[in-house]
Design an enzyme around this catalytic site. Structure first.
Site, mmCIF file in Angstrom:
data_model
loop_
_atom_site.group_PDB
_atom_site.id
_atom_site.type_symbol
_atom_site.label_atom_id
_atom_site.label_comp_id
_atom_site.label_asym_id
_atom_site.label_seq_id
_atom_site.Cartn_x
_atom_site.Cartn_y
_atom_site.Cartn_z
ATOM 1 N N HIS A 135 2.039 1.810 -3.489
ATOM 2 C CA HIS A 135 0.973 2.413 -4.309
ATOM 3 C C HIS A 135 0.872 3.913 -4.023
ATOM 4 O O HIS A 135 0.636 4.713 -4.940
ATOM 5 C CB HIS A 135 -0.364 1.727 -4.031
ATOM 6 C CG HIS A 135 -0.440 0.310 -4.529
ATOM 7 N ND1 HIS A 135 -0.113 -0.055 -5.814
ATOM 8 C CD2 HIS A 135 -0.823 -0.834 -3.907
ATOM 9 C CE1 HIS A 135 -0.284 -1.362 -5.969
ATOM 10 N NE2 HIS A 135 -0.710 -1.854 -4.824
ATOM 11 N N THR A 183 0.834 -1.203 0.000
ATOM 12 C CA THR A 183 0.000 0.000 0.000
ATOM 13 C C THR A 183 0.866 1.250 0.000
ATOM 14 O O THR A 183 0.556 2.236 -0.676
ATOM 15 C CB THR A 183 -0.932 0.006 1.220
ATOM 16 O OG1 THR A 183 -1.800 -1.127 1.156
ATOM 17 C CG2 THR A 183 -1.775 1.279 1.265
#
Length: 333
Positions: A43, A40
């Protein structure tokens, strides 16, 4: 103090010297002892993901956090200085969910301030680095398996992507009694690890007959539940193809690309379901920390590397390029 911050507007990332924050009423300052490095975060760094409630300005990343209570905000009387705590991923406020390290400053820093309601006590026997990964890398597959998918003992399952989250899914599926457990990953090292941790069979998703092999392991019908812990459209199509009639496909990995189902009628004919999953509810982290404290589950082998905060860029590089095929990497400020 030092904090690894991302400028959400420009995409510039670096370790900065910033003031030590003070907690507002109802919040607590925590001395960070370990914080995970997660896909995450990658990202976020690549501009593929932004928080619902935070779109610009400097943000300290890091959402898998464990440490010690350092300073209590006004009105907090349930914790004491020195208490060992993990920080739950989600803060519920004004009817919305706010994610630490995504919507407000996280744990890639020497100190972090968080709502007192997000703190969970860590058993004395549990190291900080293992406790740190529980609020996401462990609690996310736990909730995906026990709540979103509602896996029952004896149900057949397949797990696409047995890296930093899928590895824990295999262990949890073994714990709840799923059978058989089929681990699907292109990396031989990841497949071997999955077998050691409880998978019954492993499949290379790049093989032309991957779906047929999965069906052959389930009496020709396909799996009852298929989990995507990667987040790519090609895998999501493979999940559906390998699912049994009435099967559930659970999307956990973040996918920023479009998904197209060429023959949606097949989904209706076989009465299959697609369910999305994100994070976990408030009970997951306390439940898991209790299970770890009792020795019912063990994720200590998942810690593949520890890095000082000054070397956070190296940790990110190791995760992105799978240097030594890590499961979880942690920053130790």
């Amino acid at each position: 103090m030092l904090a690894a911050q991302l400028d959400l507007g420009t995409g510039v990332f670096g370790v900065n010297e910033v003031p030590i924050p003070d907690p507002q009423p109802g919040w607590v300052r925590v001395k960070v002892r370990a914080c995970g490095v997660c896909l995450t975060d990658l990202h976020m760094l690549k501009g593929e993901l932004r928080g619902i409630h935070r779109q610009d300005g400097l943000l300290t990343l890091g959402h898998e956090i464990a440490g010690e209570v350092d300073l209590l905000g006004e009105g907090v009387d349930t914790w004491r200085q020195g208490d060992r705590v993990a920080i739950a991923l989600l803060h519920y406020k004004d009817g919305g969910e706010f994610t630490v390290g995504v919507d407000f400053d996280g744990g890639w820093a020497e100190y972090v301030v968080v709502p007192a309601s997000t703190l969970v006590a860590i058993p004395d026997s549990l190291p900080f680095d293992v406790a740190a990964i529980v609020p996401d890398a462990v609690s996310t597959p736990w909730a995906a398996i026990t709540e979103t998918a509602a896996v029952r003992p004896g149900e057949s399952v397949a797990v696409w992507g047995v890296g930093g989250v899928g590895t824990h899914a295999v262990q949890i599926l073994r714990f709840v009694g799923a059978a058989p457990i089929i681990a699907v990953d292109p990396l031989p090292e990841a497949r071997d690890r999955a077998l050691r941790l409880g998978a019954d069979f492993v499949i290379d998703p790049c093989a032309e007959d991957a779906v047929e092999k999965i069906k052959s392991l389930t009496g020709g019908t396909g799996v009852n539940v298929a989990f995507d812990f990667v987040g790519t459209s090609s895998i999501e199509l493979q999940l559906l193809a390998a699912s049994a009639p009435f099967g559930r496909t659970i999307w956990v990995g973040a996918n920023s690309k479009p998904f197209t189902l060429d023959v949606p009628g097949i989904l209706l004919f076989f009465r299959q379901q697609i369910r999305g999953h994100y994070a976990s509810g408030p009970a997951a982290v306390p439940d898991l920390l209790r299970l770890l404290g009792l020795g019912r589950l063990d994720f200590s082998t998942s810690i593949s590397g520890r890095f000082p905060l000054s070397e956070i860029s190296t940790a990110i590089e190791h995760l992105e390029y799978k240097v030594d095929n890590p499961v979880r990497l942690v920053v130790v400020p």
